[in-house]
Structure formats: structure tokens, C-alpha cells
Design a protein around this motif. Structure first.
Motif, PDB file in Angstrom:
ATOM      1  N   GLU B  92      33.060 -21.410  19.498  1.00 14.90           N
ATOM      2  CA  GLU B  92      31.910 -20.763  20.132  1.00 14.90           C
ATOM      3  C   GLU B  92      32.288 -19.638  21.090  1.00 14.90           C
ATOM      4  O   GLU B  92      31.748 -18.548  21.053  1.00 14.90           O
ATOM      5  CB  GLU B  92      31.068 -21.807  20.874  1.00 14.90           C
ATOM      6  N   MET B  93      33.216 -19.923  21.965  1.00 17.66           N
ATOM      7  CA  MET B  93      33.511 -18.933  22.997  1.00 17.66           C
ATOM      8  C   MET B  93      34.302 -17.731  22.499  1.00 17.66           C
ATOM      9  O   MET B  93      34.400 -16.726  23.180  1.00 17.66           O
ATOM     10  CB  MET B  93      34.222 -19.578  24.171  1.00 17.66           C
ATOM     11  N   TYR B  94      34.864 -17.867  21.307  1.00 13.10           N
ATOM     12  CA  TYR B  94      35.630 -16.734  20.816  1.00 13.10           C
ATOM     13  C   TYR B  94      34.861 -15.994  19.731  1.00 13.10           C
ATOM     14  O   TYR B  94      34.418 -14.888  19.910  1.00 13.10           O
ATOM     15  CB  TYR B  94      36.993 -17.183  20.308  1.00 13.10           C
TER      16      TYR B  94
END
Lengths: 337, 337
Positions: B92-94
Motif C-alpha cells: 500500500e505505502m509504496y
DNA sequence: CTGAAAGCGCTTACAG
DNA sequence: CTGAAAGCGCTTACAG
């Protein structure tokens, strides 16, 4: 890190021509006066100009990128197919970049990545899915870009695909066992999904033809890791005495083989084993593991080639390639070559 | 194949707002009136609108794509690292897409792909190269985008990288052999390039420390395939009697092991063997192959994570991660666990 | 053979 | 909070 971005404008200015002309020599898309061409080429060289493929993609509405969806990039067979895909994609006449996604055999992830690829404007998609369900097939059929399915079990007659005949392969192995006096044939598989259906069909067909009944208990779901399979096999073989094992997984086949040896069961005299993927390991273990071999690398090459054809609208009379499989006989079966 | 391309214009018109507003809700880049946001979201849903990442990339000058250069995607260890890279890139964060290139250990191909990646406007590059030469290092240092080197031997102290300490690993293994009375330690390696240098240094250091001389003839270049190595080993062991073997290649280690067994040489009593990659095969063969184990998947994860940090300009105090290696003792050595 | 201009589908200051 | 407009770096009809 340095390098100020240099664009086609810089090249045009420096060479004293228009954008359009630079673009033309870049793409060899139209005749350009030889002197101008030289000029432009010189400037490109001198400025070390590198066209921006993203801008290009936007302008011509083609990204020259293809997406590849695989269930698990860490699987040796998958890596080998990717090898064939990449080698082909990068050949002079193709030159496609490849966006690779590994969806961990997870349907939701598959759908997400599918969307991601489309967002990224790939020109085509290569899909590997252990078994193509109706849902997946519908996604493929509604795709805005060409799709080729590879190394996947499916009943579809319409999908463009390249793989082997899974049913036949399982049939061949089972038939060998039955023809040689083994009634009790274990069938080990890792994924107890519908993928099983296609393969099981071959197993069942061989039994039917031989007039023997299938014992559902002989269809075993095995683990992912070798250690777990070894423990399982050891316990299993202590109470049950199968005569033959057909395994979709190398690691399970070897686990059973080692467990049998450790229990004093003779291979192949008392237990025959055949595995469904002829990985390097099959030949390194002792006794050597008889395996179904299919042209893994080639499947990668062919699927990329087929996708290219379709993307170029070359009417391919053939959109279905079924590669031949072959059994490599080693010491884990009575028949040895 | 169907689906008429629908764009942000269609969404804006349909929702009765401007392009800018749609863009804002898409990117959550600014406050938008709740009702309008709802409207836009509804239309997006209804029209099944999918933003064009290529256009986006051009507009914001970031492609959210990273390039990955590996020597050979078909190598199991490489596939496993890619697995870690992809899993991390897609978190998700990348959310980076990955353009993967396999350059077949060919320097020219490497350079070509390097340029291709830059043309494709990747935001960063992950490089694996058996040994980072000065030339490669210079390319990396002049890169317009961040680069992280992984699983590569290098002497550079400046490159951002994550790998293991190859010299130390070879030292450890050699030292074990020397400490246990083996003078004649064969060193098998597949690539006789400068990569060898870093590794050889560990081998040589162990010899020096023990006060014994290195016999250059004990440094062997082996083949790629198991079969070739087996034939070679059989011939070799017929005339020479090494006491121990350290091999960078699993397939060569196993070839020597099987050849030795076939010649009646006792393992580990008469010949000890250690391999430098703890692949699944090492545990499946009998006797089990003692191997150097290092966190392959984790190296992928860490390198992608490090690259992300650098791309985001998060000042990482640390740009060098050396993962610990460990020897897994099995039956091919006298010491067993 | 060549250039001016529109357009690919978005984002992002800039005003308001 | 919102819209009009410029711009990202190319390609490609359209005239000439």
C-alpha cells in the motif's frame, strides 16, 4: 545523480530544425533531407538525448509495454517461463518493456494488478493462472487490450493461449501406473482448487478405461514446504502402502521418496513415483526422479510471440499452441528410459 | 476486447465539475466540497473510469515505476529476490510498478537496458550485478535517478546497497575446512570474472591466517549444467583426491557429491562439501548438503525499501545493509548442526 | 521534404 | 473550495 533533463526541444533548437523533423529522424517515420538528418543525429549524440518514452506513449497511444501476471514469481518454473518471455520481448523486432506482477495465487490481488496494468496502458497482457475460472475468462474477454494465457489449465476453446495438455499428461502417467499392475495410485497435488479438475480428469479417465474404480481418498492435498511434506509422508507411509505416486509437486514427490527410503521401502520395486515438473532437482536426487517434462522456456517464448502477433493485428490463423509433454524416465520408476 | 477509452473529461462533464476538481478527488490533493466529491466518485464508479497512468506520469514527472536489472531471471535465488522486491513494491505505502530486465550477464545488454529504463522514466533502479566494476559504478553514480545495488559484490563504500559479506562467507567456510585438518580445499565457481576476486579474498585470507599456501590449481571454474559438472567431477575425482570442496554453485556441489558417491568416496568422511546457496535442493538431496544460507527474500525487500526511502528523499542515515549469513550444517560435512 | 499547430490525458500553480 | 489555462514531452495530420 546529475544530468539536467534534455528534451526534443533542445535537440531541435540546437540542430536548427523543427520538432517535427527531429521526431521524424527519431522514428524514421518520413523522409528527411540527409544533411538535416546528420545534423540531428549529431546533436542527439552530443547532447546524449534520450527520448521520453512516457511522452511518446501518450502521444501515440501505445506504450510498447506489456503486462505479465504470474501466480508466484519465486517458483522455478515461473522464473523459467519469464526468462523466455523477457528474452523474446526484448528482441530487436519486438522491444517491449515488461511490467511484471506476482499475485501470490490470490484472486483479489490478481484483479487489482489487472486494473493496475490497464491503468499503466499496457499494449497487451500475458496471464498465467493455474485454472481459468469463468470470472477470469470474462475479465479477459472484456479486456481493452489483447491477452494471451499461458501455462494455465482451461476449458476455453476461444482464449488465445499456449500451454500443455494437462489432462493428457495426467492421463499418461496414471495409465503407465495402471498398465503396470499398480491399482493404488496416489495423486498428490498442492492446490486443491478447480485447477485440480482438469488434471483429475486425466487421472479419472485412465482409471475408467482400465475398468477400475477411483478411490477418492487417494487424492491427496500436500503442503508447500519439503519439511512438512516429509513429515506427512513418513506418517502416511507408516500406515498405508500405496504402490505408486503421481505428484504435481516436485518437493512432495521427493519428500515421499525420501520418507519411503527412510522407512525401508524399496524404490521403485515397492513404490513408483513420478513428478509433474522436470526441475533440475529431479535429476540431482538419488534415485533420479521420473518426471513429466515440458518446454517451459519455450512456452514463455511462444506466448510472448503470440501476443505480439495479436497486438500487431497479424491475423494469426492459430491462436492456440499446445506444447508436447514427455516423460523423462529415471530411477524412481521400474521403467527407466 | 471492447471498452471505449473513457477519460477524465468524461468524468468532469458527467459530474458537472471541472477537470481540476476531478483530479483533486482522484489525488486527494486538496479539499473538495463533500457533495461534489460524492458526485465525482459516483461517476467514476458508474463509468468505470481508470486514470491513465502514462498521462499522469508525464504531467507530474514521476512514473511511479522502478526498474530492476538482474543477471538472469531464471536463477532460483534471483527469482526469490524478485519476489521480495515485488511484494514490497506493491505494498500500500509504496505501489510502484516494476519494469524487470534480465541481461543474461552480458555487459552490453546491461547498458542497453539501463538506457531503456531511463527512457521509460523510471523513478529509481535496482541493480544486481555479480561484481560491480568501475565502469558500472560510474554509470550508477551518474544516474539521473536513485539506484540501489543488491546481492552484488563490490568494494565501493559509497553505493547504496544491500547484500551479504561475500568475502566473510567464503572465509568462514574455508576456515572451517582448514581448522578441521583439510589442506586441500577445492574452490568451485561458475563465473571466473572479477566477481571471483572478492570471494577469493576470503578464501585466501583463511589460508594466510592458517599459515598455509594457496594452491591456484585448486580454484576451479565449473559448468552451468549439472550433467557437465557431473562428468567433469567424475573425471576429476578419479585422478585427484581433494579433502574438501567449497562451491558457489549448488549444481556443481551436488555433481561432485554424486560423482564421489558413485566412485565409492565416502561423504563426509573422505570428502566434505559446502555450497554457497542454500536452495531447496540442498535439503532434498541425500546426504543433505551443508550450505551457506542468507536471507534471499529479505534482501529483495530491503533493497526495495531502501530505494523507496532514497526516492522520497528521506535522509537515510544508513544506505548500506549487510545481511548476516549463516552456515546450515547437514550431512555433507563432518560437523552436522 | 518541412514546419506550425493540435492533441495525447493528466496535474498544478494562479486567481478568485 | 473551484475553474481556466498552461504545461508535461512527444507524434501526427495538415499545408505548403
Amino acid at each position: 545523480m546529475k544530468n539536467k533533463k534534455i528534451t526534443i526541444y533542445d535537440v531541435a533548437r540546437e540542430a536548427g530544425v523543427s520538432l517535427a523533423t527531429v521526431s521524424r529522424v527519431l522514428n524514421k517515420s518520413a523522409k528527411v533531407a540527409p544533411e538535416k538528418e546528420r545534423m540531428v543525429l549529431d546533436v542527439i549524440e552530443r547532447l546524449n538525448y534520450r527520448p521520453n518514452e512516457v511522452a511518446r506513449g501518450l502521444a501515440r497511444k501505445r506504450s510498447t509495454t506489456v503486462g505479465v501476471l504470474v501466480p508466484e514469481i519465486g517458483r522455478l518454473s515461473v522464473a523459467e517461463m519469464l526468462s523466455g518471455i523477457l528474452d523474446t520481448a526484448n528482441m530487436e523486432m519486438y522491444k517491449y518493456s515488461t511490467l511484471i506482477k506476482s499475485y501470490a495465487s490470490d484472486l483479489d490481488l490478481f484483479k487489482k494488478y489487472w486494473e493496475d496494468l490497464l491503468s499503466n496502458q499496457v499494449d497487451g497482457i500475458l496471464v498465467m493462472f493455474d485454472y481459468i475460472t469463468d470470472e477470469i475468462q470474462e475479465m479477459i474477454e472484456n479486456s481493452p487490450v489483447p491477452v494471451v494465457v499461458f501455462a494455465s489449465a482451461t476449458d476455453s476453446e476461444t482464449l488465445a493461449r499456449v500451454s500443455i495438455d494437462y489432462e493428457q499428461a495426467f492421463y499418461d502417467v496414471t495409465k503407465y501406473f495402471l498398465d503396470n499392475g499398480n491399482d493404488d495410485v496416489l495423486f498428490c497435488t498442492r492446490n486443491y482448487t478447480s485447477a485440480l479438475e482438469v488434471q483429475k480428469r486425466g487421472y479419472v479417465r485412465a482409471f475408467s478405461e482400465s475398468g477400475r474404480p477411483v478411490n477418492e481418498e487417494n487424492i491427496l492435498r500436500v503442503y508447500r514446504s519439503y519439511e512438512e511434506n516429509y513429515e506427512f509422508a513418513k506418517e502416511y507411509l507408516t500406515t498405508k502402502k500405496p504402490q505408486a505416486i503421481a505428484s504435481t509437486s516436485d518437493s512432495a514427490a521427493i519428500a515421499f521418496m525420501n520418507a519411503a527410503l527412510d522407512l525401508g521401502i524399496k524404490i521403485p520395486e515397492e513404490l513408483e513415483i513420478i513428478s509433474f515438473s522436470n526441475t533440475k532437482t529431479s535429476q540431482m536426487v538419488r534415485p533420479g526422479l521420473t518426471s513429466v517434462s515440458y518446454p517451459i522456456y519455450k512456452i514463455g517464448v511462444f506466448s510472448m510471440r503470440l501476443l505480439t502477433k495479436i497486438m500487431r493485428n497479424e491475423t494469426s490463423d492459430e491462436n492456440k499452441f499446445i506444447e508436447a509433454h514427455e516423460i523423462i524416465w529415471r530411477q524412481s520408476t521400474r521403467k527407466q528410459k
